[in-house]
Write an enzyme that holds these catalytic residues in place. Structure first.
Site, PDB file in Angstrom:
ATOM      1  N   ARG A 126       1.873 -10.592  10.709  1.00 30.49           N
ATOM      2  CA  ARG A 126       3.295 -10.186  10.660  1.00 30.49           C
ATOM      3  C   ARG A 126       4.243 -11.041  10.434  1.00 30.49           C
ATOM      4  O   ARG A 126       5.538 -10.877  10.149  1.00 30.49           O
ATOM      5  CB  ARG A 126       3.446  -9.845  12.227  1.00 30.49           C
ATOM      6  CG  ARG A 126       2.503  -8.866  12.873  1.00 30.49           C
ATOM      7  CD  ARG A 126       2.480  -7.459  12.091  1.00 30.49           C
ATOM      8  NE  ARG A 126       1.119  -7.647  11.434  1.00 30.49           N
ATOM      9  CZ  ARG A 126       1.131  -6.704  10.358  1.00 30.49           C
ATOM     10  NH1 ARG A 126       1.806  -5.786   9.794  1.00 30.49           N
ATOM     11  NH2 ARG A 126      -0.163  -7.222   9.437  1.00 30.49           N
ATOM     12  N   GLN A 130      -7.755  -4.748   9.693  1.00 29.58           N
ATOM     13  CA  GLN A 130      -6.783  -4.350  10.481  1.00 29.58           C
ATOM     14  C   GLN A 130      -7.218  -2.853  11.224  1.00 29.58           C
ATOM     15  O   GLN A 130      -6.241  -2.394  11.779  1.00 29.58           O
ATOM     16  CB  GLN A 130      -5.452  -3.867   9.736  1.00 29.58           C
ATOM     17  CG  GLN A 130      -4.945  -5.073   8.872  1.00 29.58           C
ATOM     18  CD  GLN A 130      -3.536  -4.930   8.621  1.00 29.58           C
ATOM     19  OE1 GLN A 130      -2.383  -4.810   9.241  1.00 29.58           O
ATOM     20  NE2 GLN A 130      -3.517  -4.749   7.035  1.00 29.58           N
ATOM     21  N   ASP A 173      -3.373   7.528   4.417  1.00 23.35           N
ATOM     22  CA  ASP A 173      -3.095   6.310   4.546  1.00 23.35           C
ATOM     23  C   ASP A 173      -3.533   5.531   5.912  1.00 23.35           C
ATOM     24  O   ASP A 173      -3.962   6.405   6.513  1.00 23.35           O
ATOM     25  CB  ASP A 173      -1.443   6.213   4.779  1.00 23.35           C
ATOM     26  CG  ASP A 173      -0.707   4.905   4.844  1.00 23.35           C
ATOM     27  OD1 ASP A 173      -1.430   3.857   4.550  1.00 23.35           O
ATOM     28  OD2 ASP A 173       0.292   4.678   5.432  1.00 23.35           O
ATOM     29  N   GLU A 174      -3.708   4.347   5.903  1.00 23.37           N
ATOM     30  CA  GLU A 174      -4.477   3.732   7.215  1.00 23.37           C
ATOM     31  C   GLU A 174      -5.805   4.394   7.286  1.00 23.37           C
ATOM     32  O   GLU A 174      -6.165   4.662   8.516  1.00 23.37           O
ATOM     33  CB  GLU A 174      -3.616   3.905   8.622  1.00 23.37           C
ATOM     34  CG  GLU A 174      -2.131   3.311   8.074  1.00 23.37           C
ATOM     35  CD  GLU A 174      -1.909   2.228   8.283  1.00 23.37           C
ATOM     36  OE1 GLU A 174      -3.256   1.082   8.471  1.00 23.37           O
ATOM     37  OE2 GLU A 174      -0.951   1.276   8.120  1.00 23.37           O
ATOM     38  N   LYS A 180       0.734  -1.367   0.063  1.00 22.98           N
ATOM     39  CA  LYS A 180       0.097  -0.044   0.019  1.00 22.98           C
ATOM     40  C   LYS A 180       0.813   1.212  -0.071  1.00 22.98           C
ATOM     41  O   LYS A 180       0.405   2.197  -0.455  1.00 22.98           O
ATOM     42  CB  LYS A 180      -0.955  -0.261   1.185  1.00 22.98           C
ATOM     43  CG  LYS A 180      -0.403   0.256   2.587  1.00 22.98           C
ATOM     44  CD  LYS A 180      -1.213   0.044   3.699  1.00 22.98           C
ATOM     45  CE  LYS A 180      -0.584   0.211   5.065  1.00 22.98           C
ATOM     46  NZ  LYS A 180       0.088   1.558   5.270  1.00 22.98           N
ATOM     47  N   THR A 181       1.884   1.194   0.726  1.00 23.97           N
ATOM     48  CA  THR A 181       2.829   2.574   0.753  1.00 23.97           C
ATOM     49  C   THR A 181       3.503   2.820  -0.616  1.00 23.97           C
ATOM     50  O   THR A 181       3.410   3.847  -1.051  1.00 23.97           O
ATOM     51  CB  THR A 181       3.841   2.305   1.675  1.00 23.97           C
ATOM     52  OG1 THR A 181       3.413   2.064   3.130  1.00 23.97           O
ATOM     53  CG2 THR A 181       4.685   3.532   2.061  1.00 23.97           C
TER      54      THR A 181
END
Length: 674
Positions: free
Chosen positions: A607, A247, A216-217, A29-30
Site C-alpha cells: 500500500r 493478494q 477483475d480480482e 490492472k484496471t
C-alpha cells in the site's frame, strides 16, 4: 494504447482464447481491463452490449465504468455491462422471473432479514449463546450455497447431528424465501448457476448475450462465481480474468485462491500474462514485498519491480507497549508532515484488527490530528433505523414484502414462520403483496382462526397508522407509531447491555428529527404541505449518500484494517502491531493458515508509495493483564539491508519528546492559520 508497457499491451490485444492476467500490486490492472473493453469495441467489432466486466465492489465497478466511458464514444458504450458479480446475477434473475419462480418486485433479503428467518426457524431467543448458534447456521448455509449444494445435498453430506440440524434449517429457510418472493445475497449467484445446469437453452441464451467476459480480482472468486464464469464463457472461451494470488486474503468469506490453478486445469489453452512493473512504490518497498511473499508456495511465479527509484529504508520501530506505540506513530506523523509539507490525507495507519485503532484515535484526538476510521457502520444500516424505516416504507408502499417481513414480528406478535410461509404462498398465487393478502377473504382457507386473527389485527393497526399519517402532523404520527409498538421496551429486551439499548433509542430519535427537518425544509421550499412519501423515499437513498461521503477526499489520516486497505495506496504508511498473535493472528497459527496472513502482510507493504514504518510492542494489555509480546515472524523475512531498526526501550529519548512538542506546536499554528 502507445503508453501501455509491453506486457499490458499483450494483455489488451490477446483475444484468441482464455486469458489470465497475473497482475501484481500497483501494476495497472484496471487500466488493462478498461483498455481491453475499448479494444474489443473499437477494433474487434464486438458491440458493448455483448461485453460484461465484473468485479467485487460497487466502488470498483463505478471506477471501471467511468474510466471505460472516457475511452468510448456515447454510441459505442451503449449497453456495456460493468457491475459486481451479484449485480450480474440480479440482472439474470430479473430477466428470467418465470424460470426462477419469482414475481415482479421480488425482495433481496439482507443479512439481518436472513437472520430473523433463521432465528424463527431455530426458535432461539436472545442471548449470546443463541446468537452464536444462529450465526453458525447462517454461515454454514452461505458456505453450502457458495459450494452449490442444494438443501437435499447438504442433508445427505451431513456427518453429524449438528450438520443435519443445520441442513434441515437450510431446507426450511429456502422454502420460506420462495414463499416470501425473496432471495438472499448468495442466491444471486447460486440460483443462476443451478438453473444454467438444468436449463441448457437458458444458458445458451445468456452465452449468446455475453460474447466476451472480463473478471477483475479473480483471486477472490468463490466456487459459485467460478462456475458462473465457466458457464457464461461457454464454447467460445472468450474471457480475460485479472488477479493476483499474492493478494488473496478473503478465504474466510469463501474466496478460493486455488481457482487460479483450477483455471489452468479447466482451460488447457489458457494464456498467462504477467504484469510485474509496479507504478506505485519505490524499489526498496517492492524488494521487501517480494522477499516476504517468496516464502509462500506459488502456482505462478512473479517479481514486482519499479522504475521509481530505490527510496528510503523501511523503519521497524520496537516500542515498550501499545501506548508508546500510539504516541510514536502520532509524533512521527506530525514531525514528518511539518518537515515535508504534506497533507494528513497522505498518511494511513493500518492494523490487523479494528480494536487496535482505539489508542491511535485517542492519541490523534489529543494532538488534534484529523482522522477517519474506514469501515464503520452507516447510520441507515443500523438495525434500529432499518426497523423504523421498514414501518414507514410499508405505509407508503403496501406491496413492499421485504419491509412487511422485517417488521411483522418487531416487536414480537406471535406470528410464526409457518403462518408467514402460508401467507407468502397465498400472496404468490394471487399475484399480490403479503400485506394485501392479509385483507382478502380467501385467506381464511389457508390460515387457522388464531393465525388469521393475528395477521389481520396487525393489518388493521397499520391501516390506522396510515390514516393517522395522512390526517395529522406526520412527525407526531411517527412518534405515536414508535410509542404504539413500545419500541423502546423492545430494544431493552433485545439488548442485554442497557447502554447499547440507550444508544439505539437515541438513533431512533435522531431519525425522527431528520424526518422533521426534511419536512420543514420541503414546506419552506415548496410552500405547500410536505409530502411524507417523497421524504421517506429520499431517506432510503441517504445510506448510499452517506457511504459516498465516507469516501470523500478531505484532509484526514486514514485508519483502517489491512483487509479494508486492499486496492488503496498512500504516500506514507504506518503498519502497527507487527507482533506474533496479531500478525499473524493467533487463530491462523492455531489453524495453520499463516500463508494467508503473509499475503495480508504483503498487501500492507504494497500500500506504501514512498515511506513505510512498522511498529511492534514488547508488551500488551489483555483483559487487564500485561503480556509479553514477540516480534512477528514476518519481520525475519524482510531483507536486512533494506530495514532500519529502532528500539525505543524503557524510556523515550529526549529527541522524541522534543519532536512531539515541536510537531504539536507546529500543528496548532497550522490549524490557526487555516
Amino acid at each position: 494504447m502507445t503508453e501501455l508497457n509491453p506486457r499490458q499491451y499483450d494483455a489488451v490485444r490477446y483475444i484468441d482464447g482464455p486469458c489470465l492476467v497475473l497482475a501484481g500490486a500497483g501494476s495497472g490492472k484496471t487500466r488493462v481491463i478498461t483498455e481491453k473493453i475499448a479494444f474489443l469495441v473499437k477494433s474487434c467489432g464486438i458491440p458493448a452490449r455483448h461485453i460484461v466486466a465484473v468485479t467485487f465492489t460497487n466502488k470498483a465497478a463505478r471506477e471501471m465504468k467511468a474510466r471505460t466511458g472516457k475511452l468510448l464514444q456515447k454510441n459505442e458504450k451503449r449497453g456495456l455491462g460493468v457491475s459486481t458479480f451479484h449485480t450480474l446475477g440480479l440482472r439474470i434473475l430479473r430477466a428470467e422471473l418465470a424460470v426462477f419462480g419469482l414475481r415482479t418486485g421480488f425482495s433481496i433479503f439482507d443479512s439481518h432479514d436472513s437472520k430473523q428467518i433463521v432465528k424463527e426457524l431455530m426458535m432461539r431467543g436472545a442471548g449470546e449463546e443463541a446468537e452464536d448458534a444462529i450465526n453458525v447456521v447462517l454461515q454454514q448455509i452461505s458456505r453450502w450455497k457458495n459450494d452449490l449444494l442444494t438443501p437435499a445435498e447438504a442433508l445427505s453430506y451431513a456427518k453429524d447431528e449438528q450438520a443435519q440440524s443445520a441442513a434441515q434449517v437450510y431446507a426450511a429457510y429456502d422454502r420460506l424465501l420462495r414463499a416470501y418472493n425473496g432471495v438472499d445475497f448468495d442466491d444471486l449467484i447460486y440460483l443462476p448457476v443451478q438453473k444454467f445446469k438444468t436449463h441448457p437453452d437458458l444458458l445458451e441464451k445468456w452465452q449468446h448475450r455475453i460474447r466476451y467476459l472480463l473478471v477483475d480480482e479473480y483471486q477472490d472468486t468463490n466456487n459459485a462465481q467460478y462456475q458462473l464464469i465457466k458457464q457464461l464463457s461457454g464454447f467460445r472461451q472468450a474471457f480475460t480474468v485479472v488477479g493476483d494470488d499474492d493478494q488473496s486474503i478473503y478465504s474466510w468469506r469463501g474466496a478460493r485462491p486455488e481457482n487460479l490453478a483450477q483455471l489452468s486445469a479447466d482451460f488447457p489453452s489458457l494464456n498467462v500474462i504477467k504484469l510485474e512493473q509496479n507504478y506505485r512504490s519505490t524499489g526498496l518497498i517492492l524488494n521487501a514485498a517480494n522477499a516476504v511473499i517468496a516464502n509462500n508456495p506459488h502456482v505462478f511465479e512473479k517479481k514486482l519491480w519499479s522504475a521509481l527509484g530505490y527510496g528510503d529504508p523501511i523503519r521497524v520501530i520496537e516500542c515498550k507497549n501499545e501506548e508508546s506505540e500510539a504516541e510514536k506513530v502520532a509524533s512521527d506523523l506530525l514531525n514528518h508532515r511539518v518537515r515535508h509539507g504534506t497533507r494528513f490525507a497522505d498518511y494511513a495507519v493500518l492494523y490487523r484488527g479494528n480494536f487496535q485503532s482505539r489508542l491511535i484515535e485517542m492519541k490523534f484526538q489529543a494532538l488534534q490530528i484529523p482522522y477517519k476510521v474506514s469501515g464503520g457502520t452507516s447510520f441507515f444500516s443500523r438495525g434500529e433505523i432499518k426497523d423504523i424505516m421498514a414501518y414507514l416504507r410499508l405505509v407508503i408502499n403496501p406491496d413492499d414484502d421485504n419491509a412487511f417481513l422485517r417488521i411483522i414480528n418487531v416487536p414480537r406478535r406471535e406470528i410464526g414462520s409457518s403462518t408467514l410461509e402460508k401467507l407468502g404462498d397465498y400472496a404468490r398465487l394471487r399475484h399480490i403483496g403479503m400485506y394485501a393478502a392479509t385483507q382478502e377473504l380467501g385467506l381464511e382457507q389457508s390460515l387457522d382462526s388464531r393465525a388469521l386473527e393475528r395477521v389481520r389485527r396487525f393489518s388493521q393497526w397499520l391501516e390506522g397508522i396510515s390514516r393517522n399519517l395522512e390526517n395529522t402532523d406526520p412527525v407526531t404520527a411517527i412518534r405515536e407509531l414508535i410509542s404504539d409498538i413500545d419500541y423502546e421496551a423492545w430494544l431493552y429486551e433485545q439488548n442485554s447491555n442497557s447502554k447499547a439499548a440507550e444508544r439505539k433509542i437515541q438513533n431512533v430519535h435522531a431519525l425522527v428529527e431528520s424526518i422533521k427537518n426534511m419536512l420543514q425544509k420541503a414546506e419552506e421550499e415548496e410552500g405547500d404541505s410536505p409530502d411524507l412519501k417523497a421524504v421517506i423515499n429520499k431517506l432510503v437513498l441517504l445510506d448510499i449518500l452517506d457511504q459516498q461521503e465516507q469516501e470523500d477526499s478531505s484532509d484526514r489520516v486514514q485508519l483502517m484494517t489491512l483487509h479494508a486497505a486492499k486496492g488503496l495506496e498512500f504516500p506514507h504508511v504506518f503498519l502497527i502491531g507487527v507482533n506474533e498473535q496479531l500478525l499473524p493472528h493467533a487463530t491462523s497459527i492455531e489453524e495453520d493458515t499463516v500463508e494467508e496472513e503473509r499475503r495480508l502482510f504483503y498487501v500492507g507493504i504494497t500500500r506504501a508509495q514512498r515511506t513505510l514504518a512498522m511498529t511492534l510492542s514488547q508488551e500488551r494489555r489483555q483483559y487487564g493483564e500485561k503480556l509479553d509480546c514477540l516480534p512477528s515472524r514476518f519481520l525475519d523475512e524482510l531483507p536486512e539491508t533494506d530495514v532500519h531498526w529502532e528500539n525505543l526501550g524503557e524510556s523515550k529519548p529526549k529527541t522524541q519528546v522534543d519532536a512531539v512538542a515541536h510537531a504539536h506546536l507546529s500543528n496548532i499554528r497550522n490549524l490557526l492559520k487555516d
